[in-house]
Design a protein around this motif. Structure first.
Motif, PDB file in Angstrom:
ATOM      1  N   SER A 211       0.830  -1.202   0.000  1.00 40.52           N
ATOM      2  CA  SER A 211       0.000   0.000   0.000  1.00 40.52           C
ATOM      3  C   SER A 211       0.866   1.254   0.000  1.00 40.52           C
ATOM      4  O   SER A 211       2.061   1.198   0.292  1.00 40.52           O
ATOM      5  CB  SER A 211      -0.913   0.006   1.224  1.00 40.52           C
ATOM      6  N   PRO A 212       0.290   2.422  -0.301  1.00 40.86           N
ATOM      7  CA  PRO A 212       1.049   3.688  -0.248  1.00 40.86           C
ATOM      8  C   PRO A 212       1.632   3.984   1.134  1.00 40.86           C
ATOM      9  O   PRO A 212       2.577   4.765   1.243  1.00 40.86           O
ATOM     10  CB  PRO A 212       0.000   4.731  -0.638  1.00 40.86           C
ATOM     11  N   ASN A 215       5.512   3.312   1.298  1.00 36.34           N
ATOM     12  CA  ASN A 215       6.374   4.324   0.696  1.00 36.34           C
ATOM     13  C   ASN A 215       6.330   5.641   1.463  1.00 36.34           C
ATOM     14  O   ASN A 215       7.281   6.424   1.404  1.00 36.34           O
ATOM     15  CB  ASN A 215       6.003   4.555  -0.769  1.00 36.34           C
ATOM     16  N   PHE A 216       5.260   5.872   2.186  1.00 40.78           N
ATOM     17  CA  PHE A 216       5.244   7.040   3.071  1.00 40.78           C
ATOM     18  C   PHE A 216       6.291   6.842   4.166  1.00 40.78           C
ATOM     19  O   PHE A 216       7.040   7.770   4.495  1.00 40.78           O
ATOM     20  CB  PHE A 216       3.869   7.242   3.689  1.00 40.78           C
ATOM     21  N   ALA A 221       6.547   9.500   0.714  1.00 40.06           N
ATOM     22  CA  ALA A 221       5.796   9.661  -0.530  1.00 40.06           C
ATOM     23  C   ALA A 221       4.341   9.948  -0.173  1.00 40.06           C
ATOM     24  O   ALA A 221       3.842   9.490   0.858  1.00 40.06           O
ATOM     25  CB  ALA A 221       5.899   8.389  -1.363  1.00 40.06           C
ATOM     26  N   PRO A 222       3.624  10.700  -0.978  1.00 42.28           N
ATOM     27  CA  PRO A 222       3.975  11.259  -2.295  1.00 42.28           C
ATOM     28  C   PRO A 222       4.566  12.672  -2.221  1.00 42.28           C
ATOM     29  O   PRO A 222       4.689  13.333  -3.238  1.00 42.28           O
ATOM     30  CB  PRO A 222       2.629  11.293  -2.990  1.00 42.28           C
TER      31      PRO A 222
END
Length: 328
Positions: A211-212, A215-216, A221-222
């Motif tokens: 999931s995003p 990357n956070f 991110a983002p």
């Protein structure tokens, strides 16, 4: 999948992991209250969580995508991932949780502490694996080969976020397993629930991992690109947070009471996971002549050593002259 590759150093490392994993299975059978359920956790973690994610990442790397990686082929593979990779990942997570079960700390602190333990352990493992490059039937390849994107922050050839990642990779699993154990207990230790929750924990952990949110944690991110120094910022920030939770758990919430004892003979597979594997990595590092990374591998080994003997010493001091509580 590539051809089977026989690299003596890799073979020795695989055999060591498999031997300790076998001892850990015996340990689980002898000392866990519900060994079948814990063995189901083992199987679920290895095949439905770690191996599933590793194979996706490896497949992307083999297709030439930057930012992913590949493994040199071993005798036992789960598709494109050596079987011993997810096994050793489980060993460190399980061993940490097993030690934490002896201490009276809140459950919510355990995902953070397990994540910290896994990250420190990774610093003793990954740098050596990246340096172990040999000529094989696949060509020149390392035990673990990364394909970073241009400009990405690296630690000896490995993206910084791969170390950060172990905080939440282990944390996701620990959180869902603890929830599953609570559910299992609430349902009167139903056999069905006991066999089901490790699989569900694996699936939910994989979903979180891709999931995003991950990357956070990796580089925020983002809001920032992967090539930014936010990889360093997040590594430092998450490390400080997890260390803070560890201190909080053992100072504020811990009422100086252990709930079960540790014994270096009985708990040998757990102790070896913390101390034996890092020592073996240090030896391979020295034999391989990887002097550039030796300080980092030794530092991780020392931190794990201090962690184990700190808990072990306090445990022995607490139970000295007292009736030893059962481990199950």
């Amino acid at each position: 999948m590539g051809n089977i590759t026989i690299v003596p150093v890799w073979l020795i490392q695989d055999i060591l992991v498999l031997v300790v994993a076998t001892l850990m299975v015996f340990y689980i059978i002898n000392y866990e209250e519900r060994p079948k359920i814990v063995l189901m956790q083992f199987i679920s973690f290895v095949f439905f969580y770690a191996a599933a994610f590793e194979n996706v990442a490896v497949s992307m790397g083999l297709m030439g995508n930057e930012g992913f990686y590949a493994y040199g082929h071993s005798i036992l593979m789960v598709f494109n991932t050596p079987l011993t990779v997810p096994i050793i990942e489980f060993l460190i997570v399980y061993s940490t949780l097993r030690v934490l079960k002896t201490v009276n700390i809140p459950a919510w602190t355990k995902p953070f502490i397990t994540g910290l333990s896994a990250m420190v352990f990774d610093f003793s493992l990954d740098p050596v694996a990246v340096k172990q490059i040999f000529e094989t039937s696949e060509g020149t390849i390392g035990r673990w080969s990364f394909y970073p994107i241009p400009g990405e922050p690296l630690i000896y050839g490995e993206p910084v976020m791969n170390f950060t990642g172990w905080i939440y990779i282990a944390g996701y699993w620990t959180a869902f397993i603890l929830i599953g154990e609570w559910w299992h207990k609430k349902k009167g230790y139903s056999t069905l629930v006991g066999y089901l929750y490790p699989i569900l924990a694996s699936i939910l952990s994989v979903i979180c991992l891709v999931s995003p949110l991950s990357n956070f944690f990796n580089f925020m991110a983002p809001f920032f690109p992967r090539t930014s120094n936010m990889q360093w910022v997040m590594l430092i920030a998450l490390s400080i947070i997890t260390v803070g939770v560890l201190v909080l758990a053992f100072v504020k919430f811990w009422d100086r009471r252990f709930v079960s004892s540790l014994n270096y003979k009985k708990d040998f597979p757990v102790m070896f996971t913390f101390l034996g594997f890092p020592l073996a990595n240090t030896i391979f590092c020295i034999i391989g002549g990887y002097t550039q990374i030796l300080w980092l591998v030794v530092l991780a080994e020392v931190l794990l050593l201090l962690g184990w003997f700190g808990i072990y010493s306090l445990n022995k001091k607490f139970f000295k002259g007292k009736e030893v509580l059962p481990t199950k």
